[in-house]
Write a protein that holds these residues in place. Sequence first.
Motif, PDB file in Angstrom:
ATOM      1  N   VAL A  53       0.838  -1.203   0.000  1.00 38.23           N
ATOM      2  CA  VAL A  53       0.000   0.000   0.000  1.00 38.23           C
ATOM      3  C   VAL A  53       0.872   1.252   0.000  1.00 38.23           C
ATOM      4  N   GLU A  54       1.919   1.269   0.823  1.00 35.64           N
ATOM      5  CA  GLU A  54       2.815   2.428   0.853  1.00 35.64           C
ATOM      6  C   GLU A  54       3.467   2.644  -0.513  1.00 35.64           C
ATOM      7  N   PHE A  55       3.876   1.546  -1.152  1.00 35.13           N
ATOM      8  CA  PHE A  55       4.499   1.658  -2.470  1.00 35.13           C
ATOM      9  C   PHE A  55       3.496   2.226  -3.475  1.00 35.13           C
ATOM     10  N   ALA A  56       2.300   1.688  -3.483  1.00 29.13           N
ATOM     11  CA  ALA A  56       1.284   2.146  -4.428  1.00 29.13           C
ATOM     12  C   ALA A  56       0.922   3.608  -4.185  1.00 29.13           C
ATOM     13  N   GLU A  57       0.858   4.012  -2.932  1.00 27.49           N
ATOM     14  CA  GLU A  57       0.557   5.412  -2.627  1.00 27.49           C
ATOM     15  C   GLU A  57       1.694   6.330  -3.073  1.00 27.49           C
ATOM     16  N   ALA A  58       2.939   5.863  -2.942  1.00 25.35           N
ATOM     17  CA  ALA A  58       4.077   6.638  -3.443  1.00 25.35           C
ATOM     18  C   ALA A  58       4.016   6.728  -4.964  1.00 25.35           C
ATOM     19  N   LEU A  59       3.599   5.660  -5.605  1.00 23.98           N
ATOM     20  CA  LEU A  59       3.444   5.667  -7.068  1.00 23.98           C
ATOM     21  C   LEU A  59       2.355   6.665  -7.473  1.00 23.98           C
ATOM     22  N   SER A  60       1.295   6.707  -6.711  1.00 21.00           N
ATOM     23  CA  SER A  60       0.228   7.674  -6.957  1.00 21.00           C
ATOM     24  C   SER A  60       0.755   9.102  -6.807  1.00 21.00           C
ATOM     25  N   ALA A  61       1.611   9.325  -5.819  1.00 21.71           N
ATOM     26  CA  ALA A  61       2.208  10.650  -5.621  1.00 21.71           C
ATOM     27  C   ALA A  61       3.108  11.040  -6.791  1.00 21.71           C
ATOM     28  N   GLU A  62       3.585  10.048  -7.537  1.00 21.64           N
ATOM     29  CA  GLU A  62       4.379  10.302  -8.745  1.00 21.64           C
ATOM     30  C   GLU A  62       3.478  10.628  -9.945  1.00 21.64           C
ATOM     31  N   GLY A  63       2.157  10.604  -9.736  1.00 17.42           N
ATOM     32  CA  GLY A  63       1.222  10.934 -10.800  1.00 17.42           C
ATOM     33  C   GLY A  63       0.684   9.738 -11.556  1.00 17.42           C
ATOM     34  N   ILE A  64       0.910   8.536 -11.030  1.00 15.88           N
ATOM     35  CA  ILE A  64       0.448   7.310 -11.680  1.00 15.88           C
ATOM     36  C   ILE A  64      -0.874   6.899 -11.030  1.00 15.88           C
ATOM     37  N   GLY A  65      -1.892   6.680 -11.837  1.00 18.60           N
ATOM     38  CA  GLY A  65      -3.210   6.316 -11.325  1.00 18.60           C
ATOM     39  C   GLY A  65      -3.268   4.854 -10.909  1.00 18.60           C
ATOM     40  N   VAL A  66      -3.388   4.621  -9.613  1.00 13.71           N
ATOM     41  CA  VAL A  66      -3.455   3.259  -9.086  1.00 13.71           C
ATOM     42  C   VAL A  66      -4.516   3.151  -7.996  1.00 13.71           C
ATOM     43  N   ASN A  67      -4.953   1.927  -7.756  1.00 16.31           N
ATOM     44  CA  ASN A  67      -5.774   1.578  -6.599  1.00 16.31           C
ATOM     45  C   ASN A  67      -4.845   0.769  -5.704  1.00 16.31           C
ATOM     46  N   SER A  68      -4.486   1.306  -4.557  1.00 18.42           N
ATOM     47  CA  SER A  68      -3.488   0.668  -3.699  1.00 18.42           C
ATOM     48  C   SER A  68      -3.986  -0.587  -3.001  1.00 18.42           C
ATOM     49  N   HIS A  69      -5.282  -0.699  -2.816  1.00 17.07           N
ATOM     50  CA  HIS A  69      -5.806  -1.870  -2.099  1.00 17.07           C
ATOM     51  C   HIS A  69      -7.240  -2.132  -2.550  1.00 17.07           C
ATOM     52  N   TYR A  70      -7.420  -3.135  -3.373  1.00 19.25           N
ATOM     53  CA  TYR A  70      -8.728  -3.502  -3.909  1.00 19.25           C
ATOM     54  C   TYR A  70      -9.652  -3.913  -2.765  1.00 19.25           C
ATOM     55  N   GLY A  71     -10.817  -3.314  -2.680  1.00 18.53           N
ATOM     56  CA  GLY A  71     -11.692  -3.566  -1.542  1.00 18.53           C
ATOM     57  C   GLY A  71     -12.958  -4.338  -1.847  1.00 18.53           C
ATOM     58  N   CYS A  72     -13.029  -4.980  -2.998  1.00 24.79           N
ATOM     59  CA  CYS A  72     -14.291  -5.596  -3.406  1.00 24.79           C
ATOM     60  C   CYS A  72     -14.271  -7.117  -3.340  1.00 24.79           C
ATOM     61  N   VAL A  73     -13.707  -7.660  -2.282  1.00 24.44           N
ATOM     62  CA  VAL A  73     -13.762  -9.104  -2.060  1.00 24.44           C
ATOM     63  C   VAL A  73     -14.905  -9.320  -1.069  1.00 24.44           C
ATOM     64  N   ILE A  74     -16.046  -9.709  -1.604  1.00 26.87           N
ATOM     65  CA  ILE A  74     -17.292  -9.730  -0.828  1.00 26.87           C
ATOM     66  C   ILE A  74     -17.196 -10.631   0.405  1.00 26.87           C
ATOM     67  N   SER A  75     -16.482 -11.746   0.291  1.00 27.19           N
ATOM     68  CA  SER A  75     -16.412 -12.646   1.444  1.00 27.19           C
ATOM     69  C   SER A  75     -15.641 -12.030   2.613  1.00 27.19           C
ATOM     70  N   ALA A  76     -14.961 -10.912   2.401  1.00 26.65           N
ATOM     71  CA  ALA A  76     -14.247 -10.218   3.476  1.00 26.65           C
ATOM     72  C   ALA A  76     -15.095  -9.124   4.121  1.00 26.65           C
ATOM     73  N   TRP A  77     -16.237  -8.831   3.554  1.00 36.14           N
ATOM     74  CA  TRP A  77     -17.088  -7.768   4.080  1.00 36.14           C
ATOM     75  C   TRP A  77     -17.919  -8.306   5.248  1.00 36.14           C
ATOM     76  N   GLU A  78     -17.681  -7.798   6.439  1.00 37.43           N
ATOM     77  CA  GLU A  78     -18.411  -8.255   7.624  1.00 37.43           C
ATOM     78  C   GLU A  78     -19.919  -8.054   7.467  1.00 37.43           C
ATOM     79  N   PHE A  79     -20.330  -6.930   6.903  1.00 37.56           N
ATOM     80  CA  PHE A  79     -21.755  -6.648   6.781  1.00 37.56           C
ATOM     81  C   PHE A  79     -22.449  -7.589   5.795  1.00 37.56           C
ATOM     82  N   ALA A  80     -21.684  -8.234   4.898  1.00 40.33           N
ATOM     83  CA  ALA A  80     -22.294  -9.124   3.913  1.00 40.33           C
ATOM     84  C   ALA A  80     -22.440 -10.551   4.428  1.00 40.33           C
ATOM     85  N   LYS A  81     -21.660 -10.932   5.415  1.00 35.60           N
ATOM     86  CA  LYS A  81     -21.641 -12.323   5.883  1.00 35.60           C
ATOM     87  C   LYS A  81     -23.017 -12.853   6.298  1.00 35.60           C
TER      88      LYS A  81
END
Length: 131
Positions: A53-81
């Motif tokens: 995540v730190e690396f990806a955020e540093a890459l974003s600070a360099e002007g590169i469009g990234v998502n540092s941590h994909y958040g759409c793994v439904i089985s990890a969502w407590e509210f969905a369980k």
Amino acid sequence: QATIRKRIEFVTHFIKILEQRSKFYRAYEFSDNFSPFFHPIFVNAEALTCTKVEFAEALSAEGIGVNSHYGCVISAWEFAKPHMSDSFFAANAMQMRDTSFNLFLHEAYAEKEATDIVDAIVKLERYYKAC
């Protein structure tokens, strides 16, 4: 279809450059059958002094469009369980999420953008390289 073709051409070129120049990253195995909006890049976090995540955020600070941590793994969502029909846990999806970040793609990207992105990755690899 032209938009998809342009993104596929970019990703193919980007992967080639990344594999030639990067020591700590590898791109996701790519298929011409994909319709990409983003492209996962795997991180060898053990070789660096920062997290993915730190690396990806540093890459974003360099002007590169990234998502540092994909958040759409439904089985990890407590509210969905409570709404799931079973206790399935998407272990492969979690591993991918935890070991990669996503490069956003645009059909206007070309060789210059591929080189610029890889240059930024290599620059940050040197900065965050573990001894």
